[in-house]
Design an enzyme around this catalytic site. Sequence first.
Site, short mmCIF file in Angstrom:
data_model
loop_
_atom_site.label_atom_id
_atom_site.label_comp_id
_atom_site.label_asym_id
_atom_site.label_seq_id
_atom_site.Cartn_x
_atom_site.Cartn_y
_atom_site.Cartn_z
CD GLU A 102 -2.46 -1.26 2.71
OE1 GLU A 102 -3.19 -2.23 2.91
OE2 GLU A 102 -2.25 -0.36 3.56
CB CYS A 115 2.49 7.50 3.40
SG CYS A 115 2.63 6.27 4.69
CB CYS A 122 5.47 -5.82 9.31
SG CYS A 122 6.62 -5.05 10.47
CB CYS A 126 2.62 -3.39 16.15
SG CYS A 126 4.33 -2.86 16.01
CB CYS A 129 -0.14 -3.04 13.09
SG CYS A 129 0.44 -3.02 11.40
N GLY A 172 5.49 -2.37 6.82
CA GLY A 172 6.85 -2.83 7.09
C GLY A 172 7.64 -1.91 8.00
CD GLU A 173 11.27 -0.59 11.76
OE1 GLU A 173 10.31 -0.27 12.48
OE2 GLU A 173 12.16 0.22 11.42
CB SER A 205 7.99 6.17 10.46
OG SER A 205 7.26 5.74 11.58
CB SER A 228 5.92 3.99 15.99
OG SER A 228 4.56 3.86 15.98
CG LEU A 229 7.11 6.35 22.95
CD1 LEU A 229 8.36 5.50 23.11
CD2 LEU A 229 7.31 7.72 23.59
CG ASN A 304 -7.57 4.63 11.16
OD1 ASN A 304 -8.73 5.03 11.19
ND2 ASN A 304 -6.91 4.44 10.04
CB CYS A 354 0.22 0.42 7.80
SG CYS A 354 0.64 -0.38 9.31
#
Length: 375
Positions: A102, A115, A122, A126, A129, A172-173, A205, A228-229, A304, A354
């Site tokens: 995406e 973006c 990934c 998380c 996600c 992804g990271e 990010s 991303s804390l 979201n 995402c």
Amino acid sequence: MTIPLHDLKGLLPDQLRQLATDLGEPSYRGDQLFEWLHVHQARDLDGMTNLPARFRQVLAEAGAQMPGLELLESSASDTGKAVKFLFDLGQGGNGQGLGQVEAVLIIDGDRRTACLSSQVGCALDCKFCATAQMGFVRNLHAGQIVEQLHRLHQEAQRRGERLTNIVMMGMGEPLLNYEQVTCALRLARASDGQLQIGGRKMTVSTAGHVPGILRLSEDDLNVGLAISLNATEDETRSQIMPINRKWPIADLMAAAKTYFDRKGRRVTFEYVLMDQVTDLDADADRLAVLTSSIPCKINLIPYNELAPGLQISDRVYRRPSSARLDRFTRRLKNATRHTVTRRDSRGRDIDAACGQLHRRVTDAQSAVSATPQRA
Ligand code: SF4
């Protein structure tokens, strides 16, 4: 130097020059190739009309490939602030599908931000996600990242606008695909006359990959860093972001400070507000303390929520009420000297978290294929 030909669009200018000379052409042919690939954004060799046909043929025979992306779906948000694209990567040499990614065009004032995704799926799991549910599928090549950028650039152009910023914040990271991501950003920076997006307009990010942050702090790219804390205590953060078990909050904050010290750029902390999970008064107070010695911006993002039917873990995460969002924002602003912004999700109506568009499309596809066909 051996030039990898499977990803022509992911080659840097000096690699293209080397490729040209390796194939018996003057090095300026490499510059012409670069112009076709990154200024004209050509998708195949045939259209590169000022290159000798013989050179194009030699390139093709040597196995030169340009990753293509097939647009599967695009959707604009009702707010007009985001357009989301789902691309298919096509098939690998074994005939297997390479997956889907995406990319989102974010519209914010004068800014037009691309973006981009760095991986298919990934590995970081998380808990809030949708991409995490795919698991890790593959790293993208630099050319596939650049191609996402080109497609969004074309969308911006179609609207009579131009891209101004890039964020590596899609699927992804990015720091787990460091070489390809930084190569793609170097290519975007080098595409004279077309994109002209410099390092100051690029942001990487991360979910908190500390070695990657330290490596990026020594890179000459000089991009912005967003972290991303999403939680202020290790226990909660480890629950929702398992990467925290390896690199806990103290290590992450130390890496963020190092990034600022080396680059002189304020770090952005992204903080997703989830009802009763990360939006407590105590979280606001701890967030102010954690960031007190790091020049930074804090970006609050109301969670979201996934579309019905896309639940992704045992626990259902909820967006806090407006009253709770306001309370957290006020409390944090009172407790910190840093800039605090709240980003109400720009693409809430288009699955813009995402992985959500991909999940919805693949779920719909499986539902279709699982439906018995009538005779
Ligand atoms: S939030 Fe980002 S890092 Fe975490 S699982 Fe999703 S894509 Fe990976």
